[in-house]
Write a protein that holds these residues in place. Structure first.
Motif, PDB file in Angstrom:
ATOM      1  N   LYS A   1     -13.846  -1.619  -5.987  1.00 15.11           N
ATOM      2  CA  LYS A   1     -14.136  -0.726  -7.110  1.00 15.11           C
ATOM      3  C   LYS A   1     -13.599  -1.260  -8.435  1.00 15.11           C
ATOM      4  CE  LYS A   1     -16.254   2.452  -4.849  1.00 15.11           C
ATOM      5  NZ  LYS A   1     -17.656   2.748  -5.085  1.00 15.11           N
ATOM      6  N   GLY A   2     -12.799  -2.317  -8.381  1.00 11.36           N
ATOM      7  CA  GLY A   2     -12.264  -2.910  -9.597  1.00 11.36           C
ATOM      8  C   GLY A   2     -11.017  -2.214 -10.114  1.00 11.36           C
ATOM      9  N   PHE A   3     -10.385  -1.405  -9.272  1.00 12.65           N
ATOM     10  CA  PHE A   3      -9.150  -0.722  -9.698  1.00 12.65           C
ATOM     11  C   PHE A   3      -8.039  -1.754  -9.846  1.00 12.65           C
ATOM     12  CE2 PHE A   3     -10.750   3.130  -7.097  1.00 12.65           C
ATOM     13  CZ  PHE A   3     -11.582   3.510  -8.122  1.00 12.65           C
ATOM     14  N   GLN A   4      -7.320  -1.658 -10.933  1.00  9.99           N
ATOM     15  CA  GLN A   4      -6.269  -2.630 -11.222  1.00  9.99           C
ATOM     16  C   GLN A   4      -4.910  -2.220 -10.663  1.00  9.99           C
ATOM     17  OE1 GLN A   4      -6.889  -5.620 -12.844  1.00  9.99           O
ATOM     18  NE2 GLN A   4      -9.016  -4.988 -12.630  1.00  9.99           N
TER      19      GLN A   4
ATOM     20  N   VAL B   1       1.690   4.462   3.469  1.00  7.96           N
ATOM     21  CA  VAL B   1       1.076   3.158   3.719  1.00  7.96           C
ATOM     22  C   VAL B   1      -0.215   3.036   2.920  1.00  7.96           C
ATOM     23  CG1 VAL B   1       0.104   1.641   5.482  1.00  7.96           C
ATOM     24  CG2 VAL B   1       2.099   3.044   6.014  1.00  7.96           C
ATOM     25  N   PHE B   2      -0.308   1.961   2.169  1.00  4.62           N
ATOM     26  CA  PHE B   2      -1.524   1.575   1.460  1.00  4.62           C
ATOM     27  C   PHE B   2      -2.192   0.538   2.361  1.00  4.62           C
ATOM     28  CE2 PHE B   2      -3.236  -0.727  -2.548  1.00  4.62           C
ATOM     29  CZ  PHE B   2      -4.361   0.073  -2.595  1.00  4.62           C
ATOM     30  N   THR B   3      -3.155   1.000   3.152  1.00  7.49           N
ATOM     31  CA  THR B   3      -3.720   0.154   4.199  1.00  7.49           C
ATOM     32  C   THR B   3      -4.549  -0.995   3.646  1.00  7.49           C
ATOM     33  OG1 THR B   3      -5.753   1.435   4.420  1.00  7.49           O
ATOM     34  CG2 THR B   3      -3.862   2.155   5.750  1.00  7.49           C
TER      35      THR B   3
ATOM     36  N   ALA C   1      -8.817  -3.073   0.074  1.00  7.85           N
ATOM     37  CA  ALA C   1     -10.139  -3.677  -0.091  1.00  7.85           C
ATOM     38  C   ALA C   1     -11.042  -2.752  -0.907  1.00  7.85           C
ATOM     39  CB  ALA C   1     -10.759  -3.964   1.277  1.00  7.85           C
ATOM     40  N   PHE C   2     -10.972  -1.435  -0.639  1.00 11.41           N
ATOM     41  CA  PHE C   2     -11.759  -0.462  -1.396  1.00 11.41           C
ATOM     42  C   PHE C   2     -11.379  -0.495  -2.877  1.00 11.41           C
ATOM     43  CE2 PHE C   2     -12.053   3.809  -3.252  1.00 11.41           C
ATOM     44  CZ  PHE C   2     -13.411   4.054  -3.105  1.00 11.41           C
ATOM     45  N   TYR C   3     -10.078  -0.487  -3.155  1.00  4.97           N
ATOM     46  CA  TYR C   3      -9.614  -0.534  -4.548  1.00  4.97           C
ATOM     47  C   TYR C   3     -10.120  -1.806  -5.233  1.00  4.97           C
ATOM     48  CZ  TYR C   3      -6.479   3.516  -4.800  1.00  4.97           C
ATOM     49  OH  TYR C   3      -5.967   4.786  -4.866  1.00  4.97           O
TER      50      TYR C   3
ATOM     51  N   ASP D   1      -1.023  -4.398   5.282  1.00  2.42           N
ATOM     52  CA  ASP D   1      -0.693  -3.064   4.792  1.00  2.42           C
ATOM     53  C   ASP D   1       0.563  -3.141   3.932  1.00  2.42           C
ATOM     54  OD1 ASP D   1      -2.801  -2.136   6.300  1.00  2.42           O
ATOM     55  OD2 ASP D   1      -1.552  -1.132   7.796  1.00  2.42           O
ATOM     56  N   LYS D   2       0.637  -2.246   2.927  1.00  5.83           N
ATOM     57  CA  LYS D   2       1.814  -2.181   2.054  1.00  5.83           C
ATOM     58  C   LYS D   2       2.421  -0.789   2.162  1.00  5.83           C
ATOM     59  CE  LYS D   2       0.188  -5.224  -1.659  1.00  5.83           C
ATOM     60  NZ  LYS D   2      -0.042  -5.278  -3.110  1.00  5.83           N
ATOM     61  N   THR D   3       3.731  -0.737   2.139  1.00  7.81           N
ATOM     62  CA  THR D   3       4.419   0.543   2.087  1.00  7.81           C
ATOM     63  C   THR D   3       4.804   0.797   0.634  1.00  7.81           C
ATOM     64  OG1 THR D   3       5.283   0.264   4.317  1.00  7.81           O
ATOM     65  CG2 THR D   3       6.393   1.877   2.925  1.00  7.81           C
ATOM     66  N   LEU D   4       4.317   1.924   0.097  1.00 10.59           N
ATOM     67  CA  LEU D   4       4.580   2.304  -1.285  1.00 10.59           C
ATOM     68  C   LEU D   4       5.385   3.595  -1.305  1.00 10.59           C
ATOM     69  CD1 LEU D   4       0.978   1.715  -2.728  1.00 10.59           C
ATOM     70  CD2 LEU D   4       2.897   0.112  -2.717  1.00 10.59           C
TER      71      LEU D   4
END
Length: 70
Positions: free
Chosen positions: A28-31, A16-18, A23-25, A3-6
Motif C-alpha cells: 500500500k506504500g505506507f511508510q 506482533v506486526f506479522t 507486506a500489506f503495508y 515478524d516484529k514485536t512492537l
C-alpha cells in the motif's frame, strides 16, 4: 521479513506486526509501522466514528433544515 514485536503507544502492550501485515503495508506504500495494537486501533476508529456522527464526517444527505425560505 520476519515478524516484529512492537509496543503500542496508547496502552504500552507488545503486539506482533506479522510478516503478512508488513507486506500489506509495503504494498500500500505506507511508510510507517503501526503505532497502536489492534485493540487500541479499533478503539480509536470507534472514537472517530462516534465523534463524526456515524463515519460520514458530516457530509452528504440527511434531514437537515437550514432554515431556507425557499
Amino acid at each position: 521479513m520476519p515478524d516484529k514485536t512492537l509496543t503500542c503507544k496508547d496502552c504500552s502492550a507488545d503486539f506482533v506486526f506479522t510478516e503478512g501485515e508488513q507486506a500489506f503495508y509495503q504494498e500500500k506504500g505506507f511508510q510507517n509501522e503501526p503505532q497502536r495494537c489492534p485493540t487500541c486501533r479499533q478503539a480509536k476508529k470507534q472514537q472517530r466514528r462516534g465523534n463524526s456522527g456515524g463515519g460520514n464526517r458530516g457530509f452528504g444527505g440527511g434531514n437537515r433544515n437550514f432554515n431556507s425560505k425557499w
